[in-house]
Design a protein around this motif. Structure first.
Motif: not given
Length: 315
Positions: A116-119, A162-166, A181-183, A149-160
């Motif tokens: 989803y966040w890639q899209l 790192r994608l912001g950093e990228l 690449a690190d991000a 995202a409701a089931a995995r809020p921690g992972f959703d926050a991490a993805v958002r």
């Protein structure tokens, strides 16, 4: 994020292939006995069903090999019960599939969040019909994403995060290979945070980190000519100061060493873990499959190779 060129391979012809940054982690089927091939196919089909059950039928469009490997890595070395059944893409002949497990459900949720966040990133980076395609796919996936995202809020926050950093690194056209690449690597390593015991998580963090780094870099190499022609950001263009849309032989060798380093680090982490019934599949992929894909991308034959392979497979 650098974009890809569509689905690379799959047994399920219903896979829509919108998760375009992924699709490079491929099983070297020619090296696997039939039993291992069947096990991999069963995980692939099981994940497809799990995606539909947890996140809606639209989520099945994101299925690809890379997400199947995520499910394998998170499985703790085990597998659900093997069953057989028909589905929309295969209505005539029943196919084997693995029953959902907590690990498969985790992989399904995390796969939907990643896709989803890639899209959404594709919407921001694209123009014209391509942006419209991303919008349509994101809309179809939104309900599934909200549940995941409701089931995995921690992972959703991490993805958002790192994608912001990228995105910031790409906006400033960062000349480093390592920083973007690190991000992305940090993003993928976050997928291990809900898996198993702490010892298992440490192994998975390292393996997924270097897998994410490798995927980001191999995708950049695969997209080099397209990004150069369109003026898009590509870390290879900036790192090597390219004035043409290709690497010199010396630059290819230097870049290949960077890719190989990531594979060696994955292998080091792999040797510290216990992957149970998935050991042979992962071993053949790490020690053979990734090198094959890397070489094919660098010599420009990857998509020809995958088209031939897909034509030979039963879908």
């Amino acid at each position: 994020m650098t974009g890809g060129s569509g689905p690379r391979a799959g047994w399920c012809s219903a896979s829509c292939g919108y998760s375009e940054m992924f699709g490079y982690v491929l099983p070297p089927l020619e090296l696997l006995p039939e039993e291992e091939q069947r096990r991999f196919r069963s995980m692939y089909c099981g994940l497809c069903r799990c995606l539909g059950q947890r996140c809606g039928q639209g989520a099945r469009m994101i299925l690809n090999y890379d997400f199947t490997y995520l499910a394998i890595l998170l499985s703790g070395g085990g597998a659900g019960e093997e069953r057989e059944g028909r589905c929309l893409p295969h209505p005539v002949k029943a196919r084997p599939y693995l029953a959902p497990t907590p690990a498969m459900e985790l992989a399904a949720d995390e796969s939907v969040i990643l896709a989803y966040w890639q899209l959404k990133d594709g919407i921001a980076d694209s123009r014209g019909p391509k942006r419209g395609k991303y919008r349509l796919a994101a809309s179809a996936l939104r309900g599934g994403y909200e549940r995941a995202a409701a089931a995995r809020p921690g992972f959703d926050a991490a993805v958002r995060q790192r994608l912001g950093e990228l995105s910031a690194l790409e906006a400033e056209r960062c000349p480093s290979l390592d920083a973007p690449a690190d991000a992305f690597a940090q993003l993928l390593s976050a997928a291990a945070e809900e898996a198993g015991e702490e010892r298992e998580r440490r192994v998975l963090r390292q393996l997924l980190y270097h897998l994410g780094r490798w995927v980001y870099l191999i995708d950049a190499a695969d997209d080099l000519q397209e990004d150069f022609a369109g003026g898009g950001y590509n870390p290879l263009i900036c790192r090597y100061g390219l004035t043409e849309g290709k690497l010199s032989e010396e630059q290819q060798q230097d870049f290949a060493r960077t890719l190989d380093h990531s594979i060696h680090m994955m292998a080091t982490a792999f040797e510290l873990g216990d992957f149970g019934c998935w050991t042979e599949i992962l071993e053949k992929t790490l020690y053979h499959g990734l090198f094959q894909v890397g070489q094919a991308v660098l010599d420009g034959t990857f998509h020809q190779r995958e088209t031939r392979k897909k034509d030979q497979e039963t879908v």
